[in-house]
Write a protein that holds these residues in place. Structure first.
Motif, PDB file in Angstrom:
ATOM      1  N   TYR A 322     -13.635   7.739  -4.849  1.00  0.00           N
ATOM      2  CA  TYR A 322     -13.008   7.353  -6.117  1.00  0.00           C
ATOM      3  C   TYR A 322     -12.163   8.467  -6.709  1.00  0.00           C
ATOM      4  N   ILE A 323     -12.781   9.638  -6.753  1.00  0.00           N
ATOM      5  CA  ILE A 323     -12.045  10.763  -7.351  1.00  0.00           C
ATOM      6  C   ILE A 323     -10.820  11.110  -6.527  1.00  0.00           C
ATOM      7  N   GLN A 324     -11.047  11.044  -5.159  1.00  0.00           N
ATOM      8  CA  GLN A 324      -9.915  11.353  -4.254  1.00  0.00           C
ATOM      9  C   GLN A 324      -8.739  10.417  -4.508  1.00  0.00           C
ATOM     10  N   ASN A 325      -9.034   9.114  -4.621  1.00  0.00           N
ATOM     11  CA  ASN A 325      -7.975   8.126  -4.895  1.00  0.00           C
ATOM     12  C   ASN A 325      -7.282   8.373  -6.222  1.00  0.00           C
ATOM     13  N   THR A 326      -8.134   8.650  -7.192  1.00  0.00           N
ATOM     14  CA  THR A 326      -7.543   8.910  -8.521  1.00  0.00           C
ATOM     15  C   THR A 326      -6.605  10.098  -8.488  1.00  0.00           C
ATOM     16  N   ALA A 327      -7.080  11.163  -7.749  1.00  0.00           N
ATOM     17  CA  ALA A 327      -6.238  12.380  -7.646  1.00  0.00           C
ATOM     18  C   ALA A 327      -4.898  12.049  -6.983  1.00  0.00           C
ATOM     19  N   GLU A 328      -5.034  11.261  -5.891  1.00  0.00           N
ATOM     20  CA  GLU A 328      -3.791  10.892  -5.182  1.00  0.00           C
ATOM     21  C   GLU A 328      -2.831  10.130  -6.118  1.00  0.00           C
ATOM     22  N   PHE A 329      -3.437   9.197  -6.842  1.00  0.00           N
ATOM     23  CA  PHE A 329      -2.615   8.383  -7.757  1.00  0.00           C
ATOM     24  C   PHE A 329      -1.853   9.212  -8.778  1.00  0.00           C
ATOM     25  N   PHE A 330      -2.595  10.111  -9.371  1.00  0.00           N
ATOM     26  CA  PHE A 330      -1.943  10.949 -10.390  1.00  0.00           C
ATOM     27  C   PHE A 330      -0.954  11.917  -9.826  1.00  0.00           C
ATOM     28  N   ARG A 331      -1.340  12.398  -8.567  1.00  0.00           N
ATOM     29  CA  ARG A 331      -0.400  13.348  -7.934  1.00  0.00           C
ATOM     30  C   ARG A 331       0.973  12.683  -7.760  1.00  0.00           C
ATOM     31  N   TYR A 332       0.911  11.432  -7.342  1.00  0.00           N
ATOM     32  CA  TYR A 332       2.176  10.706  -7.178  1.00  0.00           C
ATOM     33  C   TYR A 332       2.917  10.570  -8.503  1.00  0.00           C
ATOM     34  N   ASN A 333       2.174  10.272  -9.480  1.00  0.00           N
ATOM     35  CA  ASN A 333       2.777  10.043 -10.790  1.00  0.00           C
ATOM     36  C   ASN A 333       3.448  11.272 -11.371  1.00  0.00           C
ATOM     37  N   VAL A 334       2.811  12.420 -11.189  1.00  0.00           N
ATOM     38  CA  VAL A 334       3.333  13.605 -11.886  1.00  0.00           C
ATOM     39  C   VAL A 334       4.159  14.527 -11.024  1.00  0.00           C
ATOM     40  N   ARG A 335       4.379  14.108  -9.761  1.00  0.00           N
ATOM     41  CA  ARG A 335       5.194  15.024  -8.936  1.00  0.00           C
ATOM     42  C   ARG A 335       6.608  15.129  -9.558  1.00  0.00           C
ATOM     43  N   GLU A 336       7.197  16.274  -9.342  1.00  0.00           N
ATOM     44  CA  GLU A 336       8.460  16.515 -10.063  1.00  0.00           C
ATOM     45  C   GLU A 336       9.688  16.202  -9.243  1.00  0.00           C
ATOM     46  N   GLY A 337      10.735  15.893  -9.894  1.00  0.00           N
ATOM     47  CA  GLY A 337      12.087  15.815  -9.280  1.00  0.00           C
ATOM     48  C   GLY A 337      12.354  14.558  -8.500  1.00  0.00           C
ATOM     49  N   LEU A 349       0.715   4.152  -3.044  1.00  0.00           N
ATOM     50  CA  LEU A 349       0.384   4.276  -4.472  1.00  0.00           C
ATOM     51  C   LEU A 349      -0.308   3.009  -4.965  1.00  0.00           C
ATOM     52  N   ILE A 350       0.188   1.846  -4.509  1.00  0.00           N
ATOM     53  CA  ILE A 350      -0.441   0.588  -4.884  1.00  0.00           C
ATOM     54  C   ILE A 350      -1.868   0.527  -4.384  1.00  0.00           C
ATOM     55  N   ASP A 351      -2.020   1.014  -3.145  1.00  0.00           N
ATOM     56  CA  ASP A 351      -3.372   1.034  -2.545  1.00  0.00           C
ATOM     57  C   ASP A 351      -4.323   1.809  -3.438  1.00  0.00           C
ATOM     58  N   HIS A 352      -3.878   3.015  -3.801  1.00  0.00           N
ATOM     59  CA  HIS A 352      -4.719   3.870  -4.673  1.00  0.00           C
ATOM     60  C   HIS A 352      -5.006   3.167  -5.973  1.00  0.00           C
ATOM     61  N   TYR A 353      -3.968   2.577  -6.527  1.00  0.00           N
ATOM     62  CA  TYR A 353      -4.079   1.939  -7.835  1.00  0.00           C
ATOM     63  C   TYR A 353      -5.077   0.787  -7.810  1.00  0.00           C
ATOM     64  N   VAL A 389       2.932  -4.399 -10.144  1.00  0.00           N
ATOM     65  CA  VAL A 389       1.536  -4.782  -9.833  1.00  0.00           C
ATOM     66  C   VAL A 389       0.692  -4.733 -11.104  1.00  0.00           C
ATOM     67  N   GLU A 390       0.872  -3.686 -11.868  1.00  0.00           N
ATOM     68  CA  GLU A 390       0.137  -3.516 -13.128  1.00  0.00           C
ATOM     69  C   GLU A 390       0.390  -4.709 -14.035  1.00  0.00           C
ATOM     70  N   ASN A 391       1.685  -5.091 -14.077  1.00  0.00           N
ATOM     71  CA  ASN A 391       2.090  -6.245 -14.878  1.00  0.00           C
ATOM     72  C   ASN A 391       1.375  -7.517 -14.423  1.00  0.00           C
ATOM     73  N   SER A 392       1.335  -7.665 -13.048  1.00  0.00           N
ATOM     74  CA  SER A 392       0.696  -8.866 -12.490  1.00  0.00           C
ATOM     75  C   SER A 392      -0.775  -8.904 -12.867  1.00  0.00           C
ATOM     76  N   ILE A 393      -1.404  -7.744 -12.772  1.00  0.00           N
ATOM     77  CA  ILE A 393      -2.830  -7.677 -13.067  1.00  0.00           C
ATOM     78  C   ILE A 393      -3.076  -7.941 -14.546  1.00  0.00           C
ATOM     79  N   ASN A 394      -2.319  -7.255 -15.361  1.00  0.00           N
ATOM     80  CA  ASN A 394      -2.530  -7.372 -16.809  1.00  0.00           C
ATOM     81  C   ASN A 394      -2.283  -8.795 -17.299  1.00  0.00           C
ATOM     82  N   HIS A 395      -1.115  -9.379 -16.849  1.00  0.00           N
ATOM     83  CA  HIS A 395      -0.730 -10.701 -17.361  1.00  0.00           C
ATOM     84  C   HIS A 395      -1.366 -11.818 -16.576  1.00  0.00           C
TER      85      HIS A 395
END
Lengths: 499, 364
Positions: A322-337, A349-353, A389-395
């Motif tokens: 769980y933690i590993q996936n979360t880390a991966e997810f955030f790493r993708y989100n905050v990578r720069e440039g 990223l979807i997989d992790h999410y 995907v987030e939209n699909s899940i939420n709505h």
């Protein structure tokens, strides 16, 4: 210049009329003078030989008298007597027109002599006739002799006078003729002069009228071509042309003024827009800066990594994952440039999410993948699939209590790489779909499902459209209420490397 | 066009100026021509000085002579004419402007028929002339005879030269020649005759009392004043003057037929000229002395060349003037003096130069 629109003081009509009338008057006067001169000359010429004609008449008349008298003396017919009286009357009349006064003029003296001799002659013929009637032979032959002598003298006088007159008249005539020639030349010169002067003046004057019109036309042409930067025309006259020129000047000036005003307005508007945009941009920047300062991604990573190692040490497999996936997810989100990523990265990223969500919601979401692995190398903007995907899940499926399902498919279709995200949630109305696609959602509608920190659908759509340069890069399908929604992204195959 | 702003007022102004100029030119031209035409007409109409002098004439006299072309008569006419102007009379030389050449009797008839106011006539003693003069006078036209008289007519006056005195003058000249002849004879001792042949040329067909008066004058002087030893033989030669050219022929005959006379006396201008010319033509200059008549240019030249011995100058101008005066006087008073004599002057080599220059000036 007086402001008078009704009719200018020196109207064009007046000017032109004056030109023509004056020119006509000039020509008329010249002509009238010529006619007068020629008439006078002709009269003079006629008069030249009048004397001679008169004398010829006289000679004929006296010949008649003489013949008739002779005739009567010969034949004594009443017919000839009658003719004699008639011719005598005629002659008498003619004779009485002759000069009777004494003057120094030789011709007049001759006339006088003719007159006196003629009277004597008429008297003598009268005596002769009378004597003939009285059958006084001696007397009538004597009177006849005398009459004949007188007849001769008178004839000689008439001839001589005629001759002399003719001589002097001839010289008069030739003088007159040469005078006439000179007159002709002078009048021709006069006419030519008048014509020339008139022409020069008319040309000068008309050009003074036409000139401003020509300038006006040129300026109007310039204006028609769009050049308003022309010199103001000089107003020379107060006629219609002056009025038109003045109006034209005013018009050009007004047009120039309007254009200036419009330009100014546009400039102003542009500046305003620019300012607005700048404000927005800075705001966004500020927001970003703010977020960046809040989250130190490396710190988050390291933290999560530490958590993962800790879980491993405690042999808590699930926690570690769980933690590993979360880390991966955030790493993708905050990578720069790097804003452009491979499709594969997006998919992972979807997989992790989904993993994270399933842990959070204890495996409620069924996640199916149908991916053509050969297409995953295609480039696309980052953070596209996750919001969808987030939209699909939420709505779509958040409320479905474990029956929700997300299907991710990647396939190729007509040179396009299609990415389909499908849910079996509540679905969308066509109206809603149109609104989303056209970006007409209000701020509340946008914000509601994803919260303040998420990335909205309209952002995703805009970015995709910008990236692909295609309006149909995003499409949404829904078969109605409760029948799920499918979002399809189309990327041009092989056309994405250029970003 | 460099013309700045032609206003309506300028336009009208310029046109008016043009019209004015045209009118002025025209008027000038018209004036010039009318004057030149009038001048031409006058030049053609008048050749007598009188009408241009603007004299008002009340009377009209005519002068009649058959020899009007001679200087002598022209001079007489001039005298009469100018005197006429002074007295308001127009004097015309009759027949001058006629195409036909009439004799003086015919001219008399014309003058009478023309009812002129006065006649000045070179008359002779013929009956025809006398009748005509009488007819004129009866018609109320005063007649003055000039140079030649018709003594028996009703003419009011005779204006002429003193013929007897003229004859005496000729006589004196003859005597003078005789003396010179005598002188040359004694000095040169040539075989010369003792007689001097003098021939006087007289007109055969005019019964002119003047001629006889001159003749008797000559005779008188020659018979009384000849104090030389030379005998002077006087004779008359008749010159046929009936028609225009006969005088000249008669004179030439004279030279051809007879022995040339020593002295030839001529009693008129034509004869003088003819004798003068014949003398030159027949190469007899110096053999005959000519006593001439009248002071025409050629006669004066003859004197200065010593071809003509002497001539008499009649004051013809005065003679003409006297004629007009006489008629005028007759008109006014009903009478006038019967005779008026013009001055006569002798011209010979000694004083010819005065007349030559004088005449030269006049004739030029």
């Amino acid at each position: 210049m007086k402001e008078k629109t009704a009719r200018p003081a020196n109207s064009l009509q007046l000017k032109l009329s004056i030109i023509f009338i004056m020119a006509s008057i000039l020509i008329f006067i010249v002509n009238a003078m010529l006619v007068f001169g020629i008439n006078t000359m002709t009269r003079e010429m006629d008069a030249v030989y009048r004397d001679n004609l008169k004398l010829n008449e006289l000679a004929e008349a006296i010949a008649d008298v003489q013949n008739n008298m002779t005739d009567y003396l010969n034949t004594k017919t009443s017919d000839s007597l009658e003719r004699y009286y008639k011719s005598e009357q005629d002659y008498y009349k003619l004779v009485n027109e002759l000069n009777n006064s004494v003057s120094g003029d030789t011709y007049e003296l001759m006339e006088r002599n003719i007159r006196n001799m003629s009277n004597e002659y008429i008297q003598t013929t009268g005596f002769a006739i009378e004597a003939k009637r009285g059958r006084n032979v001696e007397r009538y032959s004597a009177e006849f002799d005398k009459a004949s002598r007188l007849f001769n003298y008178i004839n000689t006088y008439i001839n001589s006078l005629n001759n002399e007159r003719f001589k002097s008249n001839s010289s008069n005539f030739s003088e007159l003729l040469s005078a006439f020639r000179i007159f002709e030349t002078i009048s021709m010169a006069l006419m030519l002069g008048a014509l020339l002067g008139s022409s020069v003046f008319v040309i000068g004057f008309t050009s003074s009228i036409i000139d401003p019109i020509r300038k006006l036309a040129k300026s109007a042409d310039e204006v028609a071509k769009g050049n308003f930067e022309i010199e103001t025309l000089e107003i020379r006259s107060s006629d219609e042309i002056g009025v038109v020129t003045k109006a034209f000047n005013k018009m050009v000036a007004s047009i120039r003024e309007y254009i200036e005003q419009i330009k100014e307005n546009m400039e102003h508007e542009r500046k305003m827009q620019e300012k607005e945009l700048r404000i927005e941009a800075t705001l966004k920047e500020a927001q970003l800066k703010y977020l960046q300062t809040q989250i130190n991604p490396h710190f988050l990573f390291n933290t999560l990594n530490a958590g993962a190692q800790l879980a491993m040490m405690e042999e808590a497999e699930k926690t570690y994952d769980y933690i590993q996936n979360t880390a991966e997810f955030f790493r993708y989100n905050v990578r720069e440039g790097n804003t452009t990523v491979k499709l594969a990265d997006e998919i992972s990223l979807i997989d992790h999410y989904i993993y994270i969500l399933n842990v959070r919601f204890s495996g409620d979401i069924k996640y199916e993948k149908d991916i053509d692995e050969s297409l995953t190398e295609i480039l696309m903007p980052s953070m596209i699939l996750q919001p969808i995907v987030e939209n699909s899940i939420n709505h779509g499926i958040k409320e479905m209590e474990g029956k929700g399902r997300i299907t991710l498919r990647v396939y190729s279709e007509d040179d396009n790489v299609c990415i389909s995200v499908r849910d079996n949630g509540i679905g969308m109305t066509q109206e809603m779909i149109d609104k989303v696609l056209s970006g007409e959602l209000t701020e509340e509608e946008k914000a509601a499902p994803v919260g303040a920190h998420g990335i909205g659908m309209d952002n995703v759509i805009k970015r995709l459209r910008l990236f692909t340069d295609r309006e149909d890069s995003v499409s949404i399908k829904s078969e109605g209420e409760g029948k799920g929604t499918e979002v399809i992204i189309k990327l041009t195959n092989g056309g994405s490397e250029n970003v | 066009m460099k013309k700045k702003r032609i206003s309506t007022r300028n336009l009208v102004f310029v046109y008016s100026v043009m019209i004015l100029i045209v009118a002025i030119i025209f008027v000038a031209v018209a004036l010039y021509f009318s004057r030149s035409i009038r001048a031409a007409r006058h030049a053609g109409d008048t050749y007598s000085a009188a009408s241009s002098s603007g004299v008002d004439f009340s009377k009209y006299y005519v002068m009649i002579t058959s020899d009007r072309e001679l200087d002598f008569w022209e001079s007489v006419y001039k005298g009469a004419y100018e005197e006429g102007i002074k007295k308001g009379v127009c004097v015309e030389m009759m027949g001058e402007n006629l195409s036909e050449d009439y004799s003086d009797t015919e001219l008399m008839e014309i003058a009478i028929a023309s009812k002129v106011d006065g006649i000045i006539v070179y008359a002779d003693e013929s009956a025809e002339m006398r009748d005509l003069i009488n007819e004129a006078v009866n018609e109320g036209i005063p007649v003055v005879t000039v140079y030649g008289d018709s003594a028996n007519s009703l003419r009011c006056c005779y204006v002429g030269v003193g013929s007897y005195n003229l004859g005496r003058e000729y006589g004196r000249q003859i005597v003078k020649i005789a003396r010179e002849y005598e002188l040359s004879k004694t000095t040169a001792s040539t075989h010369m005759n003792d007689t001097l042949n003098v021939v006087a040329l007289v007109n055969s067909y005019s019964d002119n009392s003047n001629q006889s008066l001159v003749w008797s004058g000559i005779q008188n002087v020659v018979s009384t004043e000849n104090n030389s030893e030379i005998q002077i033989e006087l004779s008359q030669a008749y010159v046929d003057n009936r028609s225009t050219f006969t005088s000249e022929e008669s004179i030439r005959d004279l030279f051809r037929s007879q022995e040339t006379p020593d002295v030839i006396v001529c009693l008129n201008e034509t004869d003088t000229n003819c004798v003068y010319q014949s003398l030159v033509d027949y190469n007899k200059v110096g053999k005959s002395a000519i006593l001439g008549y009248y002071d025409s240019e050629s006669i004066l030249k003859g004197i200065s060349r010593s071809i003509i011995y002497s001539t008499v100058s009649v004051d013809t101008y005065q003679m003409g003037a006297y004629c007009v005066d006489a008629i005028k006087e007759y008109e006014e008073n009903g009478y006038t003096s019967q005779y008026m004599l013009a001055d006569v002057t002798l011209i010979d080599k000694s004083n010819v130069s005065d007349y030559l220059s004088e005449n030269g000036e006049v004739t030029e």
